[in-house]
Design an enzyme around this catalytic site. Structure first.
Site, PDB file in Angstrom:
ATOM      1  N   ALA A 169       0.820  -1.220   0.000  1.00  0.00           N
ATOM      2  CA  ALA A 169       0.000   0.000   0.000  1.00  0.00           C
ATOM      3  C   ALA A 169       0.855   1.273   0.000  1.00  0.00           C
ATOM      4  O   ALA A 169       2.006   1.263   0.428  1.00  0.00           O
ATOM      5  CB  ALA A 169      -0.916  -0.028   1.214  1.00  0.00           C
ATOM      6  N   GLU A 198       5.486   2.178   4.692  1.00  0.00           N
ATOM      7  CA  GLU A 198       6.367   2.364   5.855  1.00  0.00           C
ATOM      8  C   GLU A 198       6.262   3.785   6.397  1.00  0.00           C
ATOM      9  O   GLU A 198       6.745   4.090   7.468  1.00  0.00           O
ATOM     10  CB  GLU A 198       7.813   2.033   5.476  1.00  0.00           C
ATOM     11  CG  GLU A 198       8.487   2.964   4.464  1.00  0.00           C
ATOM     12  CD  GLU A 198       8.112   2.657   3.008  1.00  0.00           C
ATOM     13  OE1 GLU A 198       7.137   1.915   2.769  1.00  0.00           O
ATOM     14  OE2 GLU A 198       8.795   3.184   2.104  1.00  0.00           O
ATOM     15  N   ARG A 199       5.578   4.672   5.640  1.00  0.00           N
ATOM     16  CA  ARG A 199       5.459   6.058   6.094  1.00  0.00           C
ATOM     17  C   ARG A 199       4.204   6.283   6.936  1.00  0.00           C
ATOM     18  O   ARG A 199       4.103   7.262   7.648  1.00  0.00           O
ATOM     19  CB  ARG A 199       5.431   6.983   4.879  1.00  0.00           C
ATOM     20  CG  ARG A 199       6.708   6.828   4.045  1.00  0.00           C
ATOM     21  CD  ARG A 199       6.886   7.962   3.118  1.00  0.00           C
ATOM     22  NE  ARG A 199       6.448   7.649   1.778  1.00  0.00           N
ATOM     23  CZ  ARG A 199       6.541   8.481   0.757  1.00  0.00           C
ATOM     24  NH1 ARG A 199       7.019   9.684   0.953  1.00  0.00           N
ATOM     25  NH2 ARG A 199       6.140   8.135  -0.434  1.00  0.00           N
ATOM     26  N   SER A 248       3.240   4.477  -6.632  1.00  0.00           N
ATOM     27  CA  SER A 248       3.846   5.246  -7.728  1.00  0.00           C
ATOM     28  C   SER A 248       4.102   4.382  -8.962  1.00  0.00           C
ATOM     29  O   SER A 248       4.120   3.146  -8.878  1.00  0.00           O
ATOM     30  CB  SER A 248       5.175   5.830  -7.254  1.00  0.00           C
ATOM     31  OG  SER A 248       6.063   4.766  -6.981  1.00  0.00           O
ATOM     32  N   CYS A 303      -4.819  10.274  -5.561  1.00  0.00           N
ATOM     33  CA  CYS A 303      -4.591   9.824  -6.935  1.00  0.00           C
ATOM     34  C   CYS A 303      -5.724  10.294  -7.828  1.00  0.00           C
ATOM     35  O   CYS A 303      -5.607  10.264  -9.039  1.00  0.00           O
ATOM     36  CB  CYS A 303      -4.484   8.316  -6.985  1.00  0.00           C
ATOM     37  SG  CYS A 303      -5.978   7.524  -6.440  1.00  0.00           S
ATOM     38  N   GLU A 403       3.717  13.819 -12.443  1.00  0.00           N
ATOM     39  CA  GLU A 403       2.711  13.912 -11.371  1.00  0.00           C
ATOM     40  C   GLU A 403       3.329  14.736 -10.243  1.00  0.00           C
ATOM     41  O   GLU A 403       4.407  14.391  -9.748  1.00  0.00           O
ATOM     42  CB  GLU A 403       2.387  12.494 -10.876  1.00  0.00           C
ATOM     43  CG  GLU A 403       1.297  12.462  -9.825  1.00  0.00           C
ATOM     44  CD  GLU A 403       1.060  11.053  -9.273  1.00  0.00           C
ATOM     45  OE1 GLU A 403       2.024  10.274  -9.160  1.00  0.00           O
ATOM     46  OE2 GLU A 403      -0.107  10.758  -8.938  1.00  0.00           O
TER      47      GLU A 403
HETATM   48  P1  NAD Z   1       5.291   4.478  -3.507  1.00  0.00           P
HETATM   49  O1  NAD Z   1       5.328   3.757  -4.783  1.00  0.00           O
HETATM   50  O2  NAD Z   1       6.478   5.274  -3.101  1.00  0.00           O
HETATM   51  O3  NAD Z   1       5.006   3.443  -2.318  1.00  0.00           O
HETATM   52  C1  NAD Z   1       3.987   2.468  -2.418  1.00  0.00           C
HETATM   53  C2  NAD Z   1       4.491   1.152  -1.840  1.00  0.00           C
HETATM   54  O4  NAD Z   1       5.545   0.654  -2.659  1.00  0.00           O
HETATM   55  C3  NAD Z   1       5.057   1.303  -0.444  1.00  0.00           C
HETATM   56  O5  NAD Z   1       4.588   0.236   0.335  1.00  0.00           O
HETATM   57  C4  NAD Z   1       6.561   1.274  -0.650  1.00  0.00           C
HETATM   58  O6  NAD Z   1       7.245   0.654   0.416  1.00  0.00           O
HETATM   59  C5  NAD Z   1       6.747   0.486  -1.920  1.00  0.00           C
HETATM   60  N1  NAD Z   1       7.829   1.034  -2.762  1.00  0.00           N
HETATM   61  C6  NAD Z   1       8.221   2.321  -2.872  1.00  0.00           C
HETATM   62  N2  NAD Z   1       9.199   2.453  -3.785  1.00  0.00           N
HETATM   63  C7  NAD Z   1       9.435   1.228  -4.268  1.00  0.00           C
HETATM   64  C8  NAD Z   1      10.317   0.721  -5.253  1.00  0.00           C
HETATM   65  N3  NAD Z   1      11.154   1.501  -5.910  1.00  0.00           N
HETATM   66  N4  NAD Z   1      10.288  -0.606  -5.516  1.00  0.00           N
HETATM   67  C9  NAD Z   1       9.438  -1.411  -4.856  1.00  0.00           C
HETATM   68  N5  NAD Z   1       8.575  -0.976  -3.903  1.00  0.00           N
HETATM   69  C10 NAD Z   1       8.563   0.321  -3.611  1.00  0.00           C
HETATM   70  O7  NAD Z   1       3.982   5.386  -3.539  1.00  0.00           O
HETATM   71  P2  NAD Z   1       3.567   6.478  -2.471  1.00  0.00           P
HETATM   72  O8  NAD Z   1       4.459   7.668  -2.631  1.00  0.00           O
HETATM   73  O9  NAD Z   1       3.418   5.878  -1.139  1.00  0.00           O
HETATM   74  O10 NAD Z   1       2.084   6.854  -2.968  1.00  0.00           O
HETATM   75  C11 NAD Z   1       1.832   7.899  -3.873  1.00  0.00           C
HETATM   76  C12 NAD Z   1       1.627   7.386  -5.280  1.00  0.00           C
HETATM   77  O11 NAD Z   1       0.572   6.423  -5.281  1.00  0.00           O
HETATM   78  C13 NAD Z   1       1.189   8.456  -6.260  1.00  0.00           C
HETATM   79  O12 NAD Z   1       1.874   8.257  -7.474  1.00  0.00           O
HETATM   80  C14 NAD Z   1      -0.300   8.219  -6.437  1.00  0.00           C
HETATM   81  O13 NAD Z   1      -0.833   8.656  -7.655  1.00  0.00           O
HETATM   82  C15 NAD Z   1      -0.350   6.741  -6.319  1.00  0.00           C
HETATM   83  N6  NAD Z   1      -1.674   6.288  -5.949  1.00  0.00           N
HETATM   84  C16 NAD Z   1      -2.425   5.693  -6.913  1.00  0.00           C
HETATM   85  C17 NAD Z   1      -3.710   5.274  -6.614  1.00  0.00           C
HETATM   86  C18 NAD Z   1      -4.548   4.642  -7.666  1.00  0.00           C
HETATM   87  O14 NAD Z   1      -5.534   4.005  -7.313  1.00  0.00           O
HETATM   88  N7  NAD Z   1      -4.191   4.768  -8.941  1.00  0.00           N
HETATM   89  C19 NAD Z   1      -4.219   5.446  -5.325  1.00  0.00           C
HETATM   90  C20 NAD Z   1      -3.409   6.034  -4.361  1.00  0.00           C
HETATM   91  C21 NAD Z   1      -2.134   6.455  -4.686  1.00  0.00           C
END
Ligand code: NAD
Length: 518
Positions: A169, A198-199, A248, A303, A403
């Protein structure tokens, strides 16, 4: 505290230990118990309004992750055989417990994530609606039957769970997105290994206490924490059959590919750039209020935020009025009553947002409202960005192609509805979009021609309720089945089709039938 009153004795003790300021560590949740990690590697979670550490999150060790997965595997054997009405009962109880503890969950979200308390309650509520939908699981998980497909022969299908599933998530909806995942996974008979962001781990941990209290057996949901190693563990573990991801683009594409290579089903919801198209026949007051709310609410960290507006023709004259509305929004810590815009998630995020604003200015956009230098009395260390508006933005500018995920609205102009539609369709993302108009024919044309998965007509953030699914498309999604609704059930299940022959007097075949039966 209402929350503590509702939970069992053991969890009550843990709740005090986990969330008191004297011992700010977040536990793992394995086999129905909250466990202190043995790791030496911890991540600080800071309150975005104060920059103070709220809790420390462990990066689970490989042994802890294996223990959690073993527990999920064990639990699957009995849980998948539990009657569907028992699983429904767990959801009924969870639903009531989430409602009763809404305030506590919201407070935790505001503390770790920064959004306003009212918005944090919305975060819980939109997840709660998925739990409510899961209460209908006996009818949602029904198969099909055709009697007499041949003489004395019937065919029916069973909708079966997959096994151990996993959820990864993001930070922006600490309650809603885990609630898009584990309720659907477990009511369909699966078990789930969950890795919250983790945040913002706190809401998930509170939900696990409620899940225990609702009578969900140990091991049906386990929670591990961490970053890349935990994600890789999930993508690689052969026992995990399906992975739900929201976050992301970078992480989503990586997880889709790595878990997919390992033969897993993956649903990956990723980034967005949602456009609001404003026609000059729209109800001006309503449109501008909706636009300001959808661009700057939750500090733009949704999002489905409307982060881009396309003003068509005469509607461009309304832009100064939009600026006036944006200026009126109160920027403050999320728990302060009356706050409209809270801080963004981290200092790094604030810097990224400010850099993207600057890039827009350098590339020729006009900064008509600048929220970069805002200070919030009493919260000088918070990660605040005030509502910001860039106009005269062109599709090749970095502030448009990336974004921003902050309280920044970029505005493009179009002469006609056709031009606006081509702008939206040329953008690689396809999460959501909205049109504001009082012209039914224009609205219908927009709905038909626009290439985005979720469309609002005079509705700025058209996130569907869980009787539908969350249907982002193109660059915003990879996978075959979307989150929640009928597609969510499909994602977490597989079909077993049974053809049976029962005949009162057995047929005596004189030789083997080698031809294809017809
Ligand atoms: P993030 O990708 O940084 O983190 C999401 C999860 O992925 C976390 O649990 C994290 O530990 C893990 N993660 C982070 N970087 C990673 C990597 N390089 N490799 C593998 N795992 C990794 O996302 P975020 O910053 O927490 O959330 C914001 C993003 O989520 C925005 O881009 C937003 O648009 C998107 N989002 C999309 C939806 C949707 O339904 N389309 C909904 C909510 C958020």
């Amino acid at each position: 505290m209402s929350f503590v009153r509702l939970i069992g004795a053991e969890a009550r003790l843990i709740a005090r230990r986990s969330y008191s300021s004297s011992a700010p560590t977040t536990k793992l949740f394995i086999d129905g118990k909250f466990v202190e990690s043995k790791t030496n590697d911890w991540i600080d979670v800071k309150d975005p309004a104060t920059d103070k550490v709220v809790t420390r999150v462990p990066k689970a060790t490989p042994e802890e992750m294996k223990t959690a997965l073993e527990s999920n595997k064990r639990a699957f054997k009995s849980w998948s055989n539990t009657s569907v009405v028992s699983r429904q009962q767990v959801m009924f109880k969870l639903q009531a417990l989430i409602k009763a503890n809404m305030g506590e969950l919201a407070k935790n979200i505001t503390k770790e994530q920064g959004k306003t308390l009212v918005d944090a309650e919305g975060d819980v509520l939109r997840g709660l609606q998925v739990v409510e939908h899961c209460c209908s699981i006996p009818s949602l998980q029904m198969g099909e039957t055709v009697a007499n497909v041949a003489r004395d022969m019937d065919t029916y299908s069973l909708v079966m769970p997959l096994g151990v599933t996993a959820g990864i998530a993001p930070f922006n909806f600490p309650a809603m997105i885990p609630l898009w995942m584990f309720p659907v996974a477990i009511t369909t008979g699966n078990t789930m290994l969950l890795k919250p962001s983790e945040r913002v781990p706190g809401a998930t941990m509170l939900l696990m206490e409620l899940l225990n209290e609702a009578g969900c057996p140990p091991g049906v949901v386990n929670v591990i924490h961490g970053q890349h190693d935990a994600v890789n563990f999930i993508c690689d573990a052969p026992e995990i059959k399906a992975v739900s991801f929201v976050g992301s683009d970078t992480a989503g594409k990586y997880i889709y590919e790595r878990a997919g290579r390992n033969g897993k089903r993956v649903q990956s919801n990723m980034g967005a750039k949602n456009h609001g198209v404003v026609l000059s026949d729209a109800n001006k007051e309503n449109t501008l209020n909706q636009l300001a709310g959808a661009a700057f609410g939750a500090a733009g960290q949704r999002c489905m935020a409307l982060s881009t507006a396309v003003f068509v023709g005469e509607a461009q004259k309304w832009i100064p009025d939009l600026v006036e509305r944006a200026k009126k929004l109160k920027v403050n810590a999320g728990h302060v009553p009356g706050t409209d815009v809270g801080p963004v998630i981290s200092d790094a995020s604030r810097k990224r947002i400010n850099d993207l604003i600057e890039s827009g200015v350098k590339e020729g956009a006009k900064l008509i409202l600048d929220g970069r230098k805002i200070t919030v009395p009493g919260y000088e260390n918070g990660y605040f960005v005030g509502p910001t508006i860039l106009t005269d933005v062109k599709p090749n500018m970095k502030c448009y192609t990336e974004e921003i995920f902050g309280p920044v609205l970029v505005i493009l102009n179009a002469d006609t509805l056709d031009e606006a539609i081509s702008i939206v369709n040329a953008n690689p993302y396809g999460n959501g979009t909205a049109v504001f108009t009082t012209n039914g024919a224009a609205a219908r044309k927009f709905v038909n021609e626009i290439d985005a998965g979720q469309v609002g007509v005079n509705v700025p953030i058209p996130v569907p309720l869980p009787m539908f699914s969350f249907t982002g498309t193109r660059g915003s999604f990879r996978g075959d089945h979307h989150f929640y609704g009928k597609q969510g059930i499909k994602f977490y299940t597989q079909t077993k089709t049974v053809t049976q022959l029962w005949r009162e007097t057995d047929v005596n075949h004189t030789q083997a039938a080698v031809a294809m039966p017809t």
